[in-house]
Design a protein around this motif. Structure first.
Motif, PDB file in Angstrom:
ATOM      1  N   LEU A 157       0.820  -1.203   0.000  1.00 42.80           N
ATOM      2  CA  LEU A 157       0.000   0.000   0.000  1.00 42.80           C
ATOM      3  C   LEU A 157       0.857   1.257   0.000  1.00 42.80           C
ATOM      4  N   VAL A 158       2.071   1.172   0.550  1.00 44.17           N
ATOM      5  CA  VAL A 158       3.005   2.295   0.454  1.00 44.17           C
ATOM      6  C   VAL A 158       3.398   2.516  -1.009  1.00 44.17           C
ATOM      7  N   VAL A 159       3.654   1.426  -1.719  1.00 48.27           N
ATOM      8  CA  VAL A 159       4.032   1.526  -3.128  1.00 48.27           C
ATOM      9  C   VAL A 159       2.938   2.225  -3.928  1.00 48.27           C
ATOM     10  N   PHE A 160       1.680   1.923  -3.608  1.00 46.30           N
ATOM     11  CA  PHE A 160       0.562   2.514  -4.347  1.00 46.30           C
ATOM     12  C   PHE A 160       0.053   3.809  -3.706  1.00 46.30           C
ATOM     13  N   ASP A 161       0.858   4.391  -2.808  1.00 45.35           N
ATOM     14  CA  ASP A 161       0.583   5.713  -2.232  1.00 45.35           C
ATOM     15  C   ASP A 161      -0.744   5.784  -1.498  1.00 45.35           C
ATOM     16  N   VAL A 162      -1.103   4.721  -0.786  1.00 46.52           N
ATOM     17  CA  VAL A 162      -2.314   4.709   0.026  1.00 46.52           C
ATOM     18  C   VAL A 162      -1.877   4.702   1.485  1.00 46.52           C
ATOM     19  N   ASP A 163      -2.144   5.793   2.213  1.00 52.44           N
ATOM     20  CA  ASP A 163      -1.661   5.857   3.597  1.00 52.44           C
ATOM     21  C   ASP A 163      -2.629   5.157   4.543  1.00 52.44           C
ATOM     22  N   ASP A 164      -2.348   5.256   5.844  1.00 55.63           N
ATOM     23  CA  ASP A 164      -3.109   4.475   6.825  1.00 55.63           C
ATOM     24  C   ASP A 164      -4.550   4.937   6.976  1.00 55.63           C
ATOM     25  N   LEU A 165      -4.909   6.112   6.459  1.00 53.89           N
ATOM     26  CA  LEU A 165      -6.291   6.578   6.500  1.00 53.89           C
ATOM     27  C   LEU A 165      -6.982   6.450   5.144  1.00 53.89           C
ATOM     28  N   GLY A 166      -6.292   5.857   4.181  1.00 54.66           N
ATOM     29  CA  GLY A 166      -6.887   5.708   2.858  1.00 54.66           C
ATOM     30  C   GLY A 166      -6.743   6.941   1.987  1.00 54.66           C
ATOM     31  N   LEU A 167      -5.818   7.832   2.311  1.00 52.33           N
ATOM     32  CA  LEU A 167      -5.593   9.027   1.490  1.00 52.33           C
ATOM     33  C   LEU A 167      -4.535   8.729   0.441  1.00 52.33           C
ATOM     34  N   ASP A 168      -4.703   9.313  -0.752  1.00 53.97           N
ATOM     35  CA  ASP A 168      -3.712   9.135  -1.803  1.00 53.97           C
ATOM     36  C   ASP A 168      -2.924  10.423  -1.999  1.00 53.97           C
ATOM     37  N   ARG A 169      -2.128  10.472  -3.071  1.00 55.15           N
ATOM     38  CA  ARG A 169      -1.277  11.637  -3.309  1.00 55.15           C
ATOM     39  C   ARG A 169      -2.081  12.913  -3.427  1.00 55.15           C
ATOM     40  N   LEU A 170      -3.184  12.863  -4.174  1.00 51.34           N
ATOM     41  CA  LEU A 170      -3.965  14.073  -4.384  1.00 51.34           C
ATOM     42  C   LEU A 170      -4.623  14.531  -3.088  1.00 51.34           C
ATOM     43  N   ASP A 171      -5.139  13.604  -2.302  1.00 53.94           N
ATOM     44  CA  ASP A 171      -5.735  13.972  -1.009  1.00 53.94           C
ATOM     45  C   ASP A 171      -4.710  14.685  -0.127  1.00 53.94           C
ATOM     46  N   ARG A 172      -3.517  14.097  -0.041  1.00 56.93           N
ATOM     47  CA  ARG A 172      -2.483  14.706   0.808  1.00 56.93           C
ATOM     48  C   ARG A 172      -2.000  16.020   0.220  1.00 56.93           C
ATOM     49  N   GLY A 173      -2.005  16.119  -1.116  1.00 57.22           N
ATOM     50  CA  GLY A 173      -1.623  17.387  -1.734  1.00 57.22           C
ATOM     51  C   GLY A 173      -2.605  18.494  -1.404  1.00 57.22           C
ATOM     52  N   VAL A 174      -3.893  18.170  -1.399  1.00 54.35           N
ATOM     53  CA  VAL A 174      -4.919  19.157  -1.038  1.00 54.35           C
ATOM     54  C   VAL A 174      -4.737  19.574   0.420  1.00 54.35           C
ATOM     55  N   LEU A 175      -4.522  18.601   1.300  1.00 50.94           N
ATOM     56  CA  LEU A 175      -4.313  18.937   2.717  1.00 50.94           C
ATOM     57  C   LEU A 175      -3.055  19.771   2.909  1.00 50.94           C
ATOM     58  N   ASP A 176      -2.002  19.433   2.175  1.00 51.59           N
ATOM     59  CA  ASP A 176      -0.753  20.188   2.307  1.00 51.59           C
ATOM     60  C   ASP A 176      -0.948  21.632   1.854  1.00 51.59           C
ATOM     61  N   ALA A 177      -1.669  21.812   0.730  1.00 50.99           N
ATOM     62  CA  ALA A 177      -1.931  23.169   0.247  1.00 50.99           C
ATOM     63  C   ALA A 177      -2.784  23.948   1.235  1.00 50.99           C
ATOM     64  N   LEU A 178      -3.735  23.264   1.853  1.00 43.45           N
ATOM     65  CA  LEU A 178      -4.629  23.928   2.796  1.00 43.45           C
ATOM     66  C   LEU A 178      -3.910  24.283   4.087  1.00 43.45           C
ATOM     67  N   VAL A 179      -3.097  23.341   4.603  1.00 42.85           N
ATOM     68  CA  VAL A 179      -2.455  23.530   5.900  1.00 42.85           C
ATOM     69  C   VAL A 179      -1.199  24.378   5.795  1.00 42.85           C
ATOM     70  N   ARG A 180      -0.266  23.943   4.946  1.00 37.09           N
ATOM     71  CA  ARG A 180       1.013  24.651   4.867  1.00 37.09           C
ATOM     72  C   ARG A 180       0.936  25.881   3.969  1.00 37.09           C
ATOM     73  N   GLY A 181       0.151  25.782   2.904  1.00 39.23           N
ATOM     74  CA  GLY A 181       0.111  26.892   1.963  1.00 39.23           C
ATOM     75  C   GLY A 181      -0.795  28.028   2.374  1.00 39.23           C
ATOM     76  N   HIS A 182      -1.875  27.727   3.119  1.00 41.82           N
ATOM     77  CA  HIS A 182      -2.848  28.763   3.453  1.00 41.82           C
ATOM     78  C   HIS A 182      -3.205  28.776   4.932  1.00 41.82           C
ATOM     79  N   GLY A 183      -2.341  28.229   5.753  1.00 38.55           N
ATOM     80  CA  GLY A 183      -2.525  28.328   7.201  1.00 38.55           C
ATOM     81  C   GLY A 183      -3.788  27.680   7.720  1.00 38.55           C
ATOM     82  N   GLY A 184      -4.325  26.719   6.995  1.00 41.86           N
ATOM     83  CA  GLY A 184      -5.520  26.017   7.456  1.00 41.86           C
ATOM     84  C   GLY A 184      -6.818  26.576   6.919  1.00 41.86           C
ATOM     85  N   GLY A 185      -6.759  27.650   6.127  1.00 38.49           N
ATOM     86  CA  GLY A 185      -7.970  28.191   5.520  1.00 38.49           C
ATOM     87  C   GLY A 185      -8.611  29.304   6.343  1.00 38.49           C
ATOM     88  N   PRO A 186      -9.789  29.765   5.885  1.00 37.86           N
ATOM     89  CA  PRO A 186     -10.613  29.207   4.800  1.00 37.86           C
ATOM     90  C   PRO A 186     -10.063  29.498   3.404  1.00 37.86           C
TER      91      PRO A 186
END
Length: 363
Positions: A275-304
């Motif tokens: 599952l690591v090879v296929f980029d599925v983490d322990d909560l079932g998030l993939d690359r795009l999910d984590r990318g959205v979270l990273d943009a929201l958290v690190r890029g925009h301080g958590g939003g809105p």
């Protein structure tokens, strides 16, 4: 593959090709798509349960359908029309097949987008035999002329075919055999009121819990002849977003990994490494999910933050972020939707390895 011992504990390490270690561009992962992807239909046919007893999960729906179908069989009539509503991948098509199997009748299948004209529907209805089950997938996308013809067919088992044009046009009534319509929709809110009201029974399909998904994975592994441990089956189930179709697809990817690295044996360590090879983490998030979270958290301080801004940050279309990523992130408690935009919850901050600010929603 290599083995090493540390403090008496044996650890297994798997060597991966260099291309597997290279991060890929952000894009929706086909493994975590609840919709059908190429290759699914070839495998799903052999995995589908044939009876209500074999169907795993959806206990309330199964109990209700058992009463509806049992009552109709006892009276010797066709059961009420059935509407199956719920997210993709939960077994709506399988349930329609089971309904026909339980009634001992034929199943005719089509989809809403395929019924563009009333004549298309009239031709299909006129070929039905008494007691047949007509299954229309994505019924909320049926064309309006065909939908209006369906009203009369569902209520009176009759359709009116217009012959000719202008003042000389005539209406020819055609009697059709009593049948049961099974409609499936992923967006029940898009159904028109008149169509929704003509269904005698509506079943709301719910997401699966980990216990039921573990049973699904174990059953599928038995059919596909995959040697999997109970712990590995639960690991695959826990990352499947509550969706059997995703669970079955992840199991096939884990099987591929095991066939190459461990001669087919799927243990907990093998499942996690795959599952690591296929980029599925322990909560079932993939690359795009984590990318959205990273943009929201690190890029925009958590939003809105608006969806368009998040989509621009990850290089995807806004519709992809809104329809593919956001539903699961909201359900997993990672994102909160507010009138001003999307906000990262405290759980999202922790998942990204950061400390949540005091104003972050959630605990």
């Amino acid at each position: 593959m290599s083995r090493s011992a540390d403090n008496g504990i044996e650890r297994t390490e798997f060597s991966l090709p260099e291309e597997a270690k290279t991060p890929s561009p952000l894009s929706p992962s086909p493994e975590l798509s609840a919709g059908q992807v190429p290759g699914d239909s070839d495998v799903e046919g052999s995995l589908r349960p044939k009876t209500l007893e074999e169907f795993i999960g959806q206990r309330k729906v199964r109990a209700q359908l058992d009463l509806v179908l049992g009552g109709a069989r006892a009276r010797g009539v066709s059961p009420d029309h059935v509407l199956l509503a719920g997210p993709p991948g939960l077994g709506k098509t399988t349930m329609a097949m089971i309904i026909a199997q339980e009634l001992g009748t034929s199943l005719r299948m089509t989809s809403g987008p395929a019924l563009e004209r009333a004549g298309d529907l009239a031709a299909m209805l006129s070929n039905l035999m008494e007691g047949d089950v007509l299954f229309i997938d994505e019924i909320h996308r049926i064309a309006r002329p065909a939908e209006e013809m369906l009203y009369m067919a569902m209520e009176d088992f009759r359709v009116d075919v217009i012959v000719g044009k202008g003042p000389g046009a005539t209406s020819i009534p055609i009697e059709i055999a009593p049948f049961t319509l099974v409609g499936a929709t992923t967006r029940a809110g898009m159904l028109t009121g008149p169509l929704r009201d003509r269904f005698g029974f509506t079943a709301q399909m719910e997401f699966y819990d980990v216990a039921d998904l573990t049973e699904v994975v174990t059953r599928t592994a038995g059919i596909l002849d995959v040697d999997i441990t109970p712990e590995a089956a639960r690991e695959v189930a826990s990352r499947s977003r509550g969706t059997p179709r995703i669970a079955n697809r992840l199991l096939r990817r884990v099987r591929d990994f095991a066939d190459v690295n461990t001669a087919g044996e799927v243990t907990l360590a093998v499942a996690r490494e795959a599952l690591v090879v296929f980029d599925v983490d322990d909560l079932g998030l993939d690359r795009l999910d984590r990318g959205v979270l990273d943009a929201l958290v690190r890029g925009h301080g958590g939003g809105p933050v608006g969806v368009s801004t998040l989509a621009l940050a990850v290089g995807e279309e806004p519709s992809t972020v809104e329809e593919v990523c956001e539903p699961y992130l909201v359900r997993a408690g990672m994102i909160a939707r507010t009138p001003r935009g999307r906000v990262a919850t405290a759980r999202a901050w922790r998942h990204m390895g950061l400390t949540a600010p005091p104003e972050a929603p959630g605990e």
